[in-house]
Design an enzyme around this catalytic site. Structure first.
Site, PDB file in Angstrom:
ATOM      1  N   GLU A 148       0.853  -1.180   0.000  1.00 32.22           N
ATOM      2  CA  GLU A 148       0.000   0.000   0.000  1.00 32.22           C
ATOM      3  C   GLU A 148       0.896   1.239   0.000  1.00 32.22           C
ATOM      4  OE1 GLU A 148      -2.713   0.459   3.316  1.00 32.22           O
ATOM      5  OE2 GLU A 148      -3.844   1.990   2.249  1.00 32.22           O
ATOM      6  N   GLU A 171      -2.316  -3.929   7.006  1.00 30.92           N
ATOM      7  CA  GLU A 171      -3.382  -4.924   7.190  1.00 30.92           C
ATOM      8  C   GLU A 171      -3.429  -6.017   6.124  1.00 30.92           C
ATOM      9  OE1 GLU A 171      -3.905  -1.635   6.332  1.00 30.92           O
ATOM     10  OE2 GLU A 171      -5.527  -1.452   4.867  1.00 30.92           O
ATOM     11  N   GLU A 193      -5.466  -2.801  12.609  1.00 31.45           N
ATOM     12  CA  GLU A 193      -5.169  -3.682  11.473  1.00 31.45           C
ATOM     13  C   GLU A 193      -6.142  -4.860  11.442  1.00 31.45           C
ATOM     14  OE1 GLU A 193      -3.335  -2.115   9.589  1.00 31.45           O
ATOM     15  OE2 GLU A 193      -2.424  -0.793  11.078  1.00 31.45           O
TER      16      GLU A 193
HETATM   17  N1  TRP Z   1      -3.102   0.879   5.727  1.00 29.51           N
HETATM   18  C1  TRP Z   1      -2.148   1.097   6.772  1.00 29.51           C
HETATM   19  C2  TRP Z   1      -2.966   1.376   8.014  1.00 29.51           C
HETATM   20  O1  TRP Z   1      -3.512   2.382   8.202  1.00 29.51           O
HETATM   21  C3  TRP Z   1      -1.250   2.256   6.519  1.00 29.51           C
HETATM   22  C4  TRP Z   1       0.067   1.959   5.924  1.00 29.51           C
HETATM   23  C5  TRP Z   1       0.975   1.099   6.359  1.00 29.51           C
HETATM   24  C6  TRP Z   1       0.675   2.621   4.840  1.00 29.51           C
HETATM   25  N2  TRP Z   1       2.101   1.200   5.608  1.00 29.51           N
HETATM   26  C7  TRP Z   1       1.951   2.110   4.677  1.00 29.51           C
HETATM   27  C8  TRP Z   1       0.276   3.611   3.996  1.00 29.51           C
HETATM   28  C9  TRP Z   1       2.820   2.550   3.693  1.00 29.51           C
HETATM   29  C10 TRP Z   1       1.130   4.053   3.001  1.00 29.51           C
HETATM   30  C11 TRP Z   1       2.392   3.536   2.873  1.00 29.51           C
HETATM   31  O2  TRP Z   1      -3.197   0.546   8.802  1.00 29.51           O
HETATM   32 ZN    ZN Z   2      -5.584   1.759   8.490  1.00 30.85          ZN
END
Ligand code: TRP
Ligand code: ZN
Length: 867
Positions: free
Chosen positions: A122, A265, A299
């Site tokens: 992500e 997650e 998560e």
């Molecule tokens: N989706 C993750 C959260 O909020 C966020 C996240 C983790 C993220 N690592 C990242 C977003 C790297 C951007 C880049 O739980």
């Molecule tokens: Zn999140």
């Protein structure tokens, strides 16, 4: 600075093609990992004839369609994209790429942390693994085969269930994983390494047994238990409160040291920053225990809000993040103290989110225009997003809100959807009209609500008029009135609630403010009242209501709502700081001390709440609240208020401190609250600066059997500038120099110390053996803590703070752009400062703008700051 293209929310188009299944083979190697990706591709838009895949930092080896390999002239590699002619309704695509994980310092895609391989996909990291339709509305079933050296990488993990494993030649082995749930590429994960594993099980409400596995660096099993307990609590809570059960037979969490955020997650295989997992009483503070619980919950909750139902496009990020933050906040509240958790969330909004609204990166919770998606994992999308969900919860009530959630899953399980889809489910399930409410998704900025009152003793009527106005933001000039829920009570002279009566009927204590100006007339009000507005922070707004010290003191000491009491204390203390800056005050008035004293002594009040009531709003929050305060004067005034409290209430603080001073460590809510209050007392005494305060701090530091008390003593001497500070810092370093996560606390203490030579100390610390510019935890602990947590030094009038941060950003730009962009935020807010500082800041921003290889991440923030 060369212009970079932004993407617009309204340009969304469904993908021409989609991919239903993806089979991945990883032949892991430090510098030459081979990735073979076989996709079944299906045309979605009739007439489409070219498949365009995203890819970055990849070496393409071969392309084949339906088993026939394509010559180099048959496809086209353009910047970041692979174009393949494909006038076919369905076909098999095989791509072989090579990547270099050992040299990947961006911590996106496949990289190495310590000795292990891990991934972060992500938002758009999957395209650094293979060419793909790297967008969240392409949902595929994944099969993953991992091959690696068995001695170095005994554990080979990916999403879903392990379906095969075995030996290979040359000391290598393999494992194969099948994830039964279709998912977007951003949820893909792979880990290969050598770990210790803490195992447990959870039996779901319907009786399925889920294997829980928590992987940590060797030797850290003893620090994994709290995370495991938090996971089990999360799973049980989501069943009870949201009726949501886990859906796979296994749930894995891996802790790694190199990670850009808190955690991720990925379906069935969460990857966590080790600081969001590891805890034992000697190395982690109570705050960190709390944070770990909330991130583990966050998560886990994504499994439904994010994974089972995901985002159609990245502009919809708040669909999963705002909702999941709301869920983790509710989880924390249910596990501990609702009011303390609410206070925590409100502090984040007031000091960081309001600042974001006021700065060049202002955006709605659903942004309209994005250059680099990584820049939009913001307090606005996350925390204001959660406030927007919370307002819907306030408008609907728990029961109808849960009906809305149920309808949302009924409609959208397995889909990639939009924020509008979520609101529609809430609206349809509840019958509550959310038409105007939707504006919260598209309008940026912090609304300001102001108050007018009229009381007529003859008719016993109290008329409340509220006006709302949202100032223009950098991204949006015109604003419209929002639908704002205003939770209120009216308090009589004794601080008792007056029954709310409108038109002869009992009135709801949540008003719907929907127009620019609106009035309510309350009846049977037999004496002048104090309006307690936005109780529990019922909307993320700034309130302009002039209450006297005496009225605030009444709310603070007598309101029946604990949040109101805290909020009144914040306002009362903020008022004193501002009055001091403006020269309207030299000494704290007795009204203020007389309001604080009973709070400190009130036996029935939760010590955790008292600790919060005695904490001043941070400088950033005060600067947001009152425009134009001089940086240094604000800093000094805030210190002066704390120091005067420390002196004037010395006896009470001492008594309350001693009440808890000799308690043995326990890890439960009661003990945590008592430690918080004890350490708040110690802090104020240290700021008061009497000679025996230093002795107290030193004794606590020497005797402490837990990190909360150790760090509190260290922080008190550092912030109080007590002579013993240097000695305790040296002792701490001696004791913990080999423990990186603990040294982060030392780096932060050093960076936030109120000393004029702090930059020299920071530069020296950058040469410390524990420091590493490539590790985001270290960078944030030292450089980030300085820029965002030592406001006075960062804004030093000689520009040294700005120059230092910029030097670091230039170095980080080439190592980890995402990390660089996150810590540059304090440099963006020049508009709220005096001319001299504005000039100094802009000069440093220009240095960044002139970099020949400026990353997209920094480009977006620098260009918006200068623009
Ligand atoms: N989706 C993750 C959260 O909020 C966020 C996240 C983790 C993220 N690592 C990242 C977003 C790297 C951007 C880049 O739980
Ligand atoms: Zn999140």
């Amino acid at each position: 600075m060369q212009a970079m293209q932004a993407k617009q929310r309204l340009d969304y188009q469904p993908s021409d093609y989609t991919i239903d299944t993806l089979s991945l083979v990883f032949e892991l190697d430090d510098h030459h990992t081979r990735v073979t990706a076989r996709s079944s591709v299906r045309r979605q838009r009739p007439g489409a004839d070219t498949l365009v895949l995203d890819g970055e930092a990849l070496t393409l080896q071969s392309v084949a369609i339906d088993g026939k390999s394509l010559g180099q002239e048959q496809y086209r590699l353009a910047e970041g994209q692979l174009h393949i002619p494909a006038d076919l309704d369905a076909f098999e695509l095989e791509l072989v790429t090579e990547i270099d994980p050992a040299n990947n310092t961006t911590l996106e895609g496949l990289y190495q942390s310590g000795g292990a391989f891990c991934t972060q996909c992500e938002a758009e990291g999957f395209r650094r693994i293979t060419y793909f339709l790297d967008r969240p509305d392409v949902l595929a079933r994944y099969h993953t085969r991992i091959e690696a050296d068995k001695a170095r990488f005994p554990f080979l993990l990916s999403n879903g269930n392990k379906v095969a494993e075995g030996e290979l030649e040359g000391g290598r082995h393999f494992a194969e994983w099948q994830d039964p749930f279709p998912k977007p590429s951003y949820l893909f994960a792979l880990v290969a390494g050598d770990f210790d594993c803490l195992r447990d099980t959870f039996v779901t409400r319907s009786g399925r047994e889920v294997a829980l596995e928590l992987f940590v660096d060797k030797g850290n099993l003893g620090r994994a238990e709290h995370a495991m307990a938090s996971l089990k609590h999360s799973m049980a809570w989501d069943e009870q409160r949201f009726n949501l059960e886990y859906d796979l037979d296994i749930y894995m969490i891996v802790a790694v040291d190199f990670f850009n955020m808190g955690a991720m997650e990925n379906k069935g295989l969460n990857i966590f920053n080790s600081k969001a997992v590891l805890a034992d009483p000697t190395t982690a503070t109570d705050d960190e225990y709390h944070r770990i619980e909330s991130i583990i919950g966050h998560e886990y909750f994504h499994n439904w809000t994010g994974n089972r139902v995901t985002c159609r496009d990245w502009f919809q990020l708040s669909l999963k993040e705002g909702l999941t933050v709301f869920r983790d906040q509710e989880f924390s509240a249910d596990m501990g103290s609702p009011v303390v958790n609410r206070i925590l969330a409100v502090k984040t909004i007031r000091s960081h989110q309001f600042a974001e609204d006021a700065g060049p990166m202002a955006h709605p919770i659903r942004p309209d225009s994005v250059i680099e998606m990584n820049n939009f994992y913001t307090v606005t999308v996350y925390d204001k997003g959660a406030e927007v969900i919370r307002m819907m919860h306030t408008l609907l009530g728990e029961q109808r809100f849960q009906q809305g959630m149920a309808l949302y899953f009924e409609r959208h399980d397995g889909q990639a959807v939009t924020c509008d889809d979520f609101v529609a489910a809430m609206e349809d399930a509840s019958g509550v009209d959310l038409g105007q409410f939707r504006l919260w998704y598209s309008q940026s900025g912090t609304p300001v609500v102001s108050v007018q009152e009229q009381y007529d003793p003859a008719s016993q009527r109290y008329r409340l008029t509220l006006s709302q106005h949202t100032p223009a933001t950098a991204d949006q000039a015109d604003k419209q009135p929002l639908h704002i829920p205003v939770k209120l009570q009216l308090l009589d002279g004794e601080g008792n609630n007056v029954p709310l009566v409108i038109n002869g009927e009992p009135a709801n204590n949540v008003l719907n403010l929907q127009q620019a100006e609106q009035s309510w007339e309350f009846e049977q009000v037999s004496e002048p009242v104090v309006a307690s507005l936005f109780e529990d922070f019922s909307a993320p707004v700034k309130l302009e209501q002039s209450l006297s010290d005496a009225q605030l003191a009444l709310l603070m000491t007598s309101a029946d709502n604990d949040f109101v009491r805290w909020d009144a204390a914040q306002r009362l203390l903020a008022k004193q700081v501002v009055a001091l800056v403006n020269g309207e005050l030299e000494q704290l008035p007795l009204t203020v001390l007389d309001a604080l004293r009973p709070v400190l002594l009130e036996p029935g009040l939760d010590p955790a709440l008292v600790a919060e009531m005695l904490a001043l709003p941070p400088e950033q929050a005060l600067a947001q609240e009152v425009a134009g305060l001089d940086v240094e004067e604000l800093h000094l005034a805030r210190r002066a208020v704390m120091s005067q409290i420390g002196l004037a209430l010395e006896d009470e603080l001492q008594a309350r401190y001693q009440q808890y001073a000799n308690q043995a460590y326990r890890n439960d809510g009661k003990a945590i609250g008592e430690r918080a209050l004890k350490n708040r007392c110690l802090f104020l005494l240290a700021l008061g600066g009497k000679a025996d305060a230093q002795a107290l701090c030193q004794r606590q530091f020497d005797a402490a059997d837990n990190m909360t008390d150790t760090l509190a003593a260290l922080n008190a001497v550092n912030q109080g500038r007590l002579p013993v500070a240097a000695q305790l810092m040296a002792q701490f370093e001696q004791r913990w120099q080999d423990s990186a996560l603990v040294m982060d606390k030392w780096f932060s203490q050093l960076a936030m110390a109120p000393r004029s030579d702090v930059l020299d100390a920071i530069r020296a610390a950058m040469g410390h053996s524990a420091f590493d510019m490539a590790n985001p935890n270290r960078v944030r602990a030292l450089v980030g803590a300085f820029a965002s947590g030592n406001r006075n030094a960062f804004h030093a009038i000689d520009g040294s703070g700005y120059r230092f941060l910029t030097d670091c950003l230039i170095e980080l730009n080439g190592i980890n752009p995402q990390c660089a962009a996150r810590i540059m935020t304090p440099l963006m807010g020049w508009r709220e400062l005096d001319e001299t500082r504005q000039g100094l800041m802009k000069a440093q921003l220009q240095r960044l703008a002139d970099l020949p290889d400026l990353s997209r991440d920094l480009y977006e923030k620098v260009s918006k700051s200068l623009g």
